[in-house]
Write a protein that holds these residues in place. Structure first.
Motif, PDB file in Angstrom:
ATOM      1  N   UNK A  24     -52.621  31.321  66.781  1.00 31.92           N
ATOM      2  CA  UNK A  24     -53.885  32.018  66.580  1.00 31.92           C
ATOM      3  C   UNK A  24     -54.794  31.202  65.694  1.00 31.92           C
ATOM      4  N   UNK A  25     -55.733  31.878  65.053  1.00 29.97           N
ATOM      5  CA  UNK A  25     -56.671  31.225  64.142  1.00 29.97           C
ATOM      6  C   UNK A  25     -56.302  31.554  62.702  1.00 29.97           C
ATOM      7  N   UNK A  26     -56.544  30.609  61.790  1.00 33.13           N
ATOM      8  CA  UNK A  26     -56.370  30.885  60.370  1.00 33.13           C
ATOM      9  C   UNK A  26     -57.559  31.745  59.949  1.00 33.13           C
ATOM     10  N   UNK A  27     -57.279  32.942  59.455  1.00 37.84           N
ATOM     11  CA  UNK A  27     -58.339  33.882  59.080  1.00 37.84           C
ATOM     12  C   UNK A  27     -59.175  33.314  57.939  1.00 37.84           C
ATOM     13  N   UNK A  59     -58.386  33.212  53.877  1.00 41.22           N
ATOM     14  CA  UNK A  59     -56.972  33.553  53.667  1.00 41.22           C
ATOM     15  C   UNK A  59     -56.104  32.373  53.255  1.00 41.22           C
ATOM     16  N   UNK A  60     -56.600  31.162  53.365  1.00 38.36           N
ATOM     17  CA  UNK A  60     -55.784  29.972  53.097  1.00 38.36           C
ATOM     18  C   UNK A  60     -55.638  29.764  51.594  1.00 38.36           C
ATOM     19  N   UNK A  61     -54.416  29.885  51.092  1.00 40.01           N
ATOM     20  CA  UNK A  61     -54.115  29.743  49.670  1.00 40.01           C
ATOM     21  C   UNK A  61     -52.992  28.725  49.491  1.00 40.01           C
ATOM     22  N   UNK A  62     -53.216  27.806  48.539  1.00 43.60           N
ATOM     23  CA  UNK A  62     -52.201  26.798  48.224  1.00 43.60           C
ATOM     24  C   UNK A  62     -51.717  27.052  46.811  1.00 43.60           C
ATOM     25  N   UNK A 107     -53.280  33.755  56.729  1.00 43.55           N
ATOM     26  CA  UNK A 107     -53.151  34.825  57.715  1.00 43.55           C
ATOM     27  C   UNK A 107     -53.547  34.258  59.070  1.00 43.55           C
ATOM     28  N   UNK A 108     -52.715  34.500  60.074  1.00 44.69           N
ATOM     29  CA  UNK A 108     -53.023  34.103  61.451  1.00 44.69           C
ATOM     30  C   UNK A 108     -53.549  35.330  62.169  1.00 44.69           C
ATOM     31  N   UNK A 109     -54.689  35.167  62.827  1.00 43.12           N
ATOM     32  CA  UNK A 109     -55.316  36.286  63.521  1.00 43.12           C
ATOM     33  C   UNK A 109     -55.694  35.896  64.946  1.00 43.12           C
ATOM     34  N   UNK A 126     -46.217  32.393  55.425  1.00 40.49           N
ATOM     35  CA  UNK A 126     -45.918  31.532  54.288  1.00 40.49           C
ATOM     36  C   UNK A 126     -45.280  30.261  54.806  1.00 40.49           C
ATOM     37  N   UNK A 127     -45.537  29.164  54.092  1.00 36.99           N
ATOM     38  CA  UNK A 127     -45.023  27.855  54.498  1.00 36.99           C
ATOM     39  C   UNK A 127     -44.811  27.023  53.249  1.00 36.99           C
ATOM     40  N   UNK A 128     -43.721  26.304  53.210  1.00 36.60           N
ATOM     41  CA  UNK A 128     -43.470  25.381  52.119  1.00 36.60           C
ATOM     42  C   UNK A 128     -43.507  23.971  52.686  1.00 36.60           C
ATOM     43  N   UNK A 129     -44.479  23.191  52.233  1.00 37.79           N
ATOM     44  CA  UNK A 129     -44.628  21.827  52.720  1.00 37.79           C
ATOM     45  C   UNK A 129     -46.085  21.430  52.716  1.00 37.79           C
ATOM     46  N   UNK A 130     -46.358  20.298  53.314  1.00 37.46           N
ATOM     47  CA  UNK A 130     -47.716  19.782  53.385  1.00 37.46           C
ATOM     48  C   UNK A 130     -48.291  20.136  54.748  1.00 37.46           C
ATOM     49  N   UNK A 131     -49.420  20.822  54.734  1.00 40.19           N
ATOM     50  CA  UNK A 131     -50.071  21.214  55.985  1.00 40.19           C
ATOM     51  C   UNK A 131     -50.737  20.013  56.644  1.00 40.19           C
ATOM     52  N   UNK A 132     -50.773  19.990  57.967  1.00 35.55           N
ATOM     53  CA  UNK A 132     -51.552  18.949  58.649  1.00 35.55           C
ATOM     54  C   UNK A 132     -53.016  19.058  58.225  1.00 35.55           C
ATOM     55  N   UNK A 133     -53.707  17.941  58.176  1.00 38.80           N
ATOM     56  CA  UNK A 133     -55.084  17.936  57.676  1.00 38.80           C
ATOM     57  C   UNK A 133     -56.037  18.734  58.559  1.00 38.80           C
ATOM     58  N   UNK A 134     -55.706  18.962  59.815  1.00 35.90           N
ATOM     59  CA  UNK A 134     -56.587  19.715  60.708  1.00 35.90           C
ATOM     60  C   UNK A 134     -56.431  21.228  60.562  1.00 35.90           C
ATOM     61  N   UNK A 135     -55.456  21.685  59.786  1.00 39.89           N
ATOM     62  CA  UNK A 135     -55.290  23.125  59.571  1.00 39.89           C
ATOM     63  C   UNK A 135     -56.334  23.563  58.551  1.00 39.89           C
ATOM     64  N   UNK A 136     -57.225  24.435  58.993  1.00 40.45           N
ATOM     65  CA  UNK A 136     -58.295  24.941  58.138  1.00 40.45           C
ATOM     66  C   UNK A 136     -58.672  26.340  58.595  1.00 40.45           C
ATOM     67  N   UNK A 137     -59.467  27.022  57.778  1.00 41.18           N
ATOM     68  CA  UNK A 137     -59.896  28.368  58.132  1.00 41.18           C
ATOM     69  C   UNK A 137     -60.751  28.335  59.392  1.00 41.18           C
TER      70      UNK A 137
END
Length: 149
Positions: free
Chosen positions: A61-64, A67-70, A79-81, A90-101
């Protein structure tokens, strides 16, 4: 030429050795496929925790927005909507750079009993028309030069 007795013996050998071995190989293949199969769901179609059990699935889905908190120790929450339903992730690690709201995301993991999806892997979704920024800049410059003439 083979006698009828030898033909019968060959048939028995085939039925007692080859056929069970083939059936066993097919059964093992089906079990392996069912254990490695990962289903993908949108937030509005996500089954309940009881329906999923301990099965690993993908949430797409889309990142709401907002909602993106580090947090500390590479802890990420978002939150995925899909516009109909929301699922906290929730995720533990480094997000890919293209992951954004407001951008597409695919998270693979398990749904917890509290309704929070714990992702082991997070992938950025993008359309198939992606072009590198350098290529886009060169195309824009070429279009500007052509417009000047």
């Amino acid at each position: 030429m083979a006698t009828p007795y030898e033909k019968r013996r060959q048939r028995k050998l085939f039925l007692t050795l080859v056929l069970p071995a083939f059936a066993g190989a097919v059964a093992l293949s089906l079990v392996a496929i069912s254990q490695t199969q990962v289903y993908a769901y949108a937030p509005s179609t996500m089954p309940t925790r009881q329906e999923l059990g301990t099965r690993e699935v993908r949430l797409a889905g889309l990142v709401a927005e907002g909602s993106l908190r580090t947090g500390a120790d590479n802890q990420v929450a978002f939150i995925v909507t899909d516009g109909v339903a929301d699922v906290p992730v929730t995720f533990t690690g480094i997000l890919p750079s293209l992951v954004a709201e407001n951008e597409g995301v695919i998270a693979q993991g398990k749904l917890g009993s509290d309704g929070v999806f714990t992702a082991d892997t997070v992938l950025a979704r993008h359309d198939e028309n992606y072009e590198a920024p350098e290529v886009m800049k060169a195309l824009e410059e070429a279009a500007e030069k052509q417009a000047e003439y």
